[in-house]
Design a protein around this motif. Structure first.
Motif, mmCIF file in Angstrom:
data_model
loop_
_atom_site.group_PDB
_atom_site.id
_atom_site.type_symbol
_atom_site.label_atom_id
_atom_site.label_comp_id
_atom_site.label_asym_id
_atom_site.label_seq_id
_atom_site.Cartn_x
_atom_site.Cartn_y
_atom_site.Cartn_z
ATOM 1 N N LEU A 118 0.857 -1.192 0.000
ATOM 2 C CA LEU A 118 0.000 0.000 0.000
ATOM 3 C C LEU A 118 0.892 1.240 0.000
ATOM 4 O O LEU A 118 1.531 1.571 1.008
ATOM 5 N N THR A 119 0.969 1.916 -1.140
ATOM 6 C CA THR A 119 1.894 3.046 -1.323
ATOM 7 C C THR A 119 1.219 4.352 -0.922
ATOM 8 O O THR A 119 0.679 5.094 -1.746
ATOM 9 N N LEU A 120 1.259 4.634 0.338
ATOM 10 C CA LEU A 120 0.704 5.867 0.890
ATOM 11 C C LEU A 120 1.641 6.361 1.987
ATOM 12 O O LEU A 120 2.288 5.536 2.661
ATOM 13 N N PRO A 121 1.747 7.688 2.159
ATOM 14 C CA PRO A 121 1.156 8.774 1.374
ATOM 15 C C PRO A 121 1.977 9.062 0.126
ATOM 16 O O PRO A 121 3.119 8.604 0.001
ATOM 17 N N LYS A 122 1.413 9.869 -0.757
ATOM 18 C CA LYS A 122 2.079 10.190 -2.012
ATOM 19 C C LYS A 122 2.591 11.633 -2.024
ATOM 20 O O LYS A 122 3.786 11.868 -2.165
ATOM 21 N N ASN A 123 1.676 12.600 -1.923
ATOM 22 C CA ASN A 123 2.058 14.016 -1.960
ATOM 23 C C ASN A 123 1.966 14.693 -0.592
ATOM 24 O O ASN A 123 2.689 15.651 -0.324
ATOM 25 N N VAL A 124 1.080 14.214 0.234
ATOM 26 C CA VAL A 124 0.921 14.822 1.550
ATOM 27 C C VAL A 124 2.107 14.431 2.417
ATOM 28 O O VAL A 124 2.426 13.235 2.543
ATOM 29 N N PRO A 125 2.803 15.383 3.007
ATOM 30 C CA PRO A 125 4.005 15.047 3.790
ATOM 31 C C PRO A 125 3.667 14.283 5.062
ATOM 32 O O PRO A 125 2.600 14.443 5.654
ATOM 33 N N ASP A 126 4.604 13.457 5.471
ATOM 34 C CA ASP A 126 4.462 12.689 6.701
ATOM 35 C C ASP A 126 4.622 13.633 7.892
ATOM 36 O O ASP A 126 5.549 14.457 7.933
ATOM 37 N N THR A 127 3.740 13.524 8.859
ATOM 38 C CA THR A 127 3.793 14.409 10.013
ATOM 39 C C THR A 127 4.946 14.082 10.950
ATOM 40 O O THR A 127 5.396 14.948 11.705
ATOM 41 N N ASN A 128 5.447 12.854 10.908
ATOM 42 C CA ASN A 128 6.583 12.458 11.750
ATOM 43 C C ASN A 128 7.397 11.406 11.003
ATOM 44 O O ASN A 128 7.282 10.201 11.257
ATOM 45 N N PRO A 129 8.246 11.827 10.068
ATOM 46 C CA PRO A 129 8.983 10.838 9.246
ATOM 47 C C PRO A 129 10.007 10.039 10.041
ATOM 48 O O PRO A 129 10.439 8.974 9.584
ATOM 49 N N TYR A 130 10.409 10.524 11.219
ATOM 50 C CA TYR A 130 11.424 9.808 11.992
ATOM 51 C C TYR A 130 10.880 8.523 12.617
ATOM 52 O O TYR A 130 11.644 7.653 13.030
ATOM 53 N N ARG A 131 9.559 8.390 12.695
ATOM 54 C CA ARG A 131 8.956 7.202 13.270
ATOM 55 C C ARG A 131 8.289 6.342 12.204
ATOM 56 O O ARG A 131 7.443 5.511 12.513
ATOM 57 N N SER A 132 8.633 6.559 10.960
ATOM 58 C CA SER A 132 8.024 5.821 9.855
ATOM 59 C C SER A 132 8.945 4.712 9.371
ATOM 60 O O SER A 132 10.172 4.760 9.553
ATOM 61 N N SER A 133 8.304 3.738 8.740
ATOM 62 C CA SER A 133 9.037 2.618 8.169
ATOM 63 C C SER A 133 8.566 2.393 6.738
ATOM 64 O O SER A 133 7.365 2.459 6.448
ATOM 65 N N SER A 134 9.508 2.108 5.851
ATOM 66 C CA SER A 134 9.160 1.879 4.452
ATOM 67 C C SER A 134 8.509 0.519 4.233
ATOM 68 O O SER A 134 7.894 0.280 3.186
ATOM 69 N N ASN A 135 8.607 -0.387 5.209
ATOM 70 C CA ASN A 135 8.040 -1.725 5.066
ATOM 71 C C ASN A 135 6.641 -1.856 5.660
ATOM 72 O O ASN A 135 6.015 -2.909 5.499
ATOM 73 N N ASP A 136 6.175 -0.828 6.324
ATOM 74 C CA ASP A 136 4.862 -0.912 6.972
ATOM 75 C C ASP A 136 4.147 0.415 6.790
ATOM 76 O O ASP A 136 4.585 1.452 7.313
ATOM 77 N N VAL A 137 3.066 0.417 6.021
ATOM 78 C CA VAL A 137 2.333 1.646 5.750
ATOM 79 C C VAL A 137 1.668 2.195 7.002
ATOM 80 O O VAL A 137 1.449 3.407 7.121
ATOM 81 N N THR A 138 1.363 1.348 7.952
ATOM 82 C CA THR A 138 0.662 1.818 9.150
ATOM 83 C C THR A 138 1.554 2.648 10.064
ATOM 84 O O THR A 138 1.049 3.345 10.948
ATOM 85 N N THR A 139 2.868 2.594 9.869
ATOM 86 C CA THR A 139 3.771 3.400 10.694
ATOM 87 C C THR A 139 3.959 4.812 10.156
ATOM 88 O O THR A 139 4.605 5.640 10.816
ATOM 89 N N ARG A 140 3.419 5.109 9.000
ATOM 90 C CA ARG A 140 3.613 6.413 8.378
ATOM 91 C C ARG A 140 2.466 7.381 8.650
ATOM 92 O O ARG A 140 2.418 8.453 8.033
ATOM 93 N N PHE A 141 1.587 7.030 9.572
ATOM 94 C CA PHE A 141 0.443 7.881 9.895
ATOM 95 C C PHE A 141 0.250 7.929 11.407
ATOM 96 O O PHE A 141 0.625 6.994 12.130
ATOM 97 N N ASP A 142 -0.352 9.014 11.835
ATOM 98 C CA ASP A 142 -0.588 9.191 13.274
ATOM 99 C C ASP A 142 -1.685 8.266 13.780
ATOM 100 O O ASP A 142 -1.534 7.628 14.818
#
Length: 659
Positions: free
Chosen positions: A461-485
């Protein structure tokens, strides 16, 4: 009745008594009063002597000069006239009467503030306080003279109560002198300027009690609470937006210096607009594209967030339903979308559908019709027969970023995409949301296949695309659920109960409706989540409803076919958050009244914490599906009119029976 000399009979008696009193004056008055009498006679003013003591009788004679009185005083006889005939006037219209009442009210109000108005009582009090009273002895005929003046002049009748306005036993001489001076002034025509009576100033007998400055009630203070950046609005509006009004408005109260407090007068901001006023200097200094989290007046900043959500929590309704591809839709969706348990509707509605009906547009119209004009559809997407629709309150559409979506297919062999996942994401103020609806592999024993579906979804699941991540330091490229609050995952996960049908039926018959702990002990999803094999970091609210699968269509009984499928909790709603305690589950239940499918809809209510954001993100600019909105509202009105007509026809109809 008049005498030959031209005097009225009772007036002549009064003058004669005054003349005789002049003949018996004491020795001190003869030596000191000749010059004063001549000067007073030349000026046309009657003079009186001061009483020698406080205990002097009021029945002293009036000092008059007979010779000068005959030369200067000219009193005309009054001939009574018959009353005039009433003049016929045309009847005034309602508009004229209302205009006259308004004119009288405005005149009376203007007289309260105009000190130069000679006919107002306020001005009379002010002028009367400036003129000192004339002191002297009273004549024994002062009562007679007052009666005469009341017949001869209308002004005398208004000025006669002057002597009563000042009290006290020690001022009897002063009261008598005031009465005599009033009569003398009316007689000579020069006592009052302009020929109009003036009342003396009335002073309170004792000091008034102190008045509390805070005159606004608690309800008024609460209703008219003003923002901290506009506390000086009263002074600002008084100098910049002063207005002329005929009523005692806030501006006039400020100008007159009347008692007021901040809570009562700050409510005058509603005179100009319901919105909070914005000062020019604030507009000059602020920058909406600065991207600062603490920028004053930022569209997505803390100030605007606190204005709409003081506790910074929003209500979200999340629902999932496997429609089994049925064309027939429920007649009423109120019990599904608008349960009666919470008193208020939610701020956001997210509905995911698996095996949706063939007419997707009709389904969305039904949703809009049920939610009504207070909600608009922010976004809607589909992946085969997977549907997801997001509705939001109309007032909150401006605080949403651009909406993005992505899909994942888990069953490539099938031509119709019945298994897979659909994700929609956006940012609300400064909090990013991800909503995923999925339909995993079915089968009682296919637990591993369902776990593979989950792993493929979070990776593809390739999200987000254009909307910036609110906290990129806690995100993972292997899990889409970590890229959102905040993440909500719901759908038909197809996890079953590891027990036979007879055991499940016996547990359902023995336990009450709210105690499902014995059934959940055999639940596959609960077991896999506790081990950390699926939905890592996710939570699920406590389940207090019966299994949502599998029912006979149109009935409350579970599968009675030859397959005898075991009832299971296949339809679930789980959630996770980057920050602890950001999501609070309020309710988690099913909707047993909707029976058009073998699944019962399952919904959950949440309270979610929202944080302020920056204005440098791409916004949705208030876009929504306007065509859907108009169709849904029109159909809502049409159905209501039809319902009323049916009720009317039912009341007017009668049943005839033939025996």
């Amino acid at each position: 009745m008049s005498t030959p000399n031209g005097f009225p009979q009772h007036s002549r008696a009064c003058v004669t008594q005054s003349a005789e009193g002049g003949a018996v004056q004491d020795l001190h008055a003869k030596k000191a009063g000749k010059a004063a009498k001549k000067e007073a006679a030349a000026n046309g003013v009657l003079t009186f002597e001061d009483p020698p003591s406080v205990g002097t009788s009021l029945n002293e004679t009036l000092k008059l000069l007979p010779g000068e009185l005959k030369a200067n005083v000219k009193i005309k006889s009054v001939t009574p006239r018959p009353p005039r005939k009433p003049r016929l006037e045309r009847a005034a219209s309602l508009d004229e009467k209302s205009w006259r009442r308004w004119r009288r009210l405005r005149t009376s109000q203007e007289s309260l503030t105009d000190p130069n108005e000679t006919s107002s009582s306020n001005g009379s009090l002010q002028e009367a306080s400036l003129s000192p009273p004339v002191r002297g002895r009273a004549s024994p005929c002062h009562r007679c003279c007052q009666q005469n003046s009341s017949h001869s002049s209308p002004d005398a009748s208004e000025a006669s109560p002057v002597g009563k306005s000042r009290g006290g036993t020690s001022d009897l001489g002063k009261r008598a002198s005031e009465i005599s001076s009033a009569f003398g002034g009316l007689l000579w025509g020069k006592a009052f300027a302009g020929g109009k009576p003036r009342l003396s100033q009335i002073m309170p007998a004792r000091p008034l009690p102190p008045m509390e400055l805070n005159v606004a009630s608690h309800t008024l203070r609460t209703a008219n609470r003003i923002d901290s950046d506009c506390m000086d609005y009263r002074h600002y509006s008084q100098h910049k937006f002063g207005r002329v009004s005929s009523s005692l408005s806030d501006t006039r109260l400020h100008g007159n210096g009347m008692v007021y407090d901040n809570c009562s007068t700050d409510s005058m901001k509603s005179t100009f607009s319901l919105l909070t006023p914005i000062r020019s200097k604030d507009v000059r200094s602020r920058s909406y594209l600065e991207g600062s989290l603490l920028a004053n007046g930022a569209l997505l900043g803390a100030e605007e967030l606190s204005r709409y959500f003081p506790d910074r929590n929003i209500g979200i309704f999340v629902a999932t339903w496997n429609m089994q591809g049925q064309k027939e839709l429920p007649l009423n969706l109120d019990d599904f979308l608008l349960p009666t348990d919470p008193d208020y509707a939610q701020d956001m509605y997210v509905i995911g559908v698996q095996e949706g009906c063939p007419d997707r547009r009709e389904w969305e119209i039904r949703l809009q019709e049920t939610l009504g004009p207070h909600y608009v559809m922010l976004y809607s997407a589909a992946h085969g027969v997977l549907y997801m629709s997001i509705f939001i309150r109309r007032d909150l559409i401006w605080f949403c970023s651009e909406v993005e979506y992505a899909t994942v297919t888990t069953r490539i062999v099938s031509q119709i995409k019945t298994k897979g996942a659909l994700g929609i994401c956006f940012t609300f103020f400064g909090t990013s949301f991800l909503f995923i609806t999925s339909h995993f592999t079915s089968g009682d024993s296919k637990v591993n296949e369902r776990k593979l579906d989950y792993n493929k979804t979070i990776q593809a699941l390739t999200l987000p695309k254009n909307v910036p991540d609110t906290n990129p330091y806690r995100s993972s490229s292997n899990d889409v659920t970590t890229r959102f609050d905040e993440v909500f995952w719901f759908g038909d996960f197809n996890f079953r109960l590891n027990k036979d049908r007879e055991t499940v039926d016996s547990i359902l018959n023995q336990n009450p409706e709210t105690d499902m702990s014995k059934l959940l002990a055999y639940d596959q999803l609960t077991s896999e989540m506790s081990r950390g094999y699926i939905f890592k970091g996710f939570q699920e609210a406590d389940i207090h409803f019966r299994p949502s699968y599998k029912f006979d269509i149109g009935k409350d009984s579970y599968d009675t076919t030859s397959k005898q499928r075991t009832p299971s909790y296949t339809d679930r709603v789980v959630y996770r958050s980057r920050y602890r305690d950001d999501i609070h589950a309020v309710k988690y239940s099913s909707c047993p009244v909707i029976k058009t499918s073998d699944h019962r809809p399952v919904f959950a209510l949440f309270r979610v914490k929202v944080r302020p954001g920056r204005d440098n993100i791409p916004l949705a600019a208030g876009q929504f599906d306007r065509e859907l909105y108009l169709i849904g509202i029109k159909r809502r009105i049409t159905r209501e009119l039809q319902k009323r007509q049916e009720q009317k026809d039912q009341k007017s109809s009668s049943i005839c029976s033939i025996s």
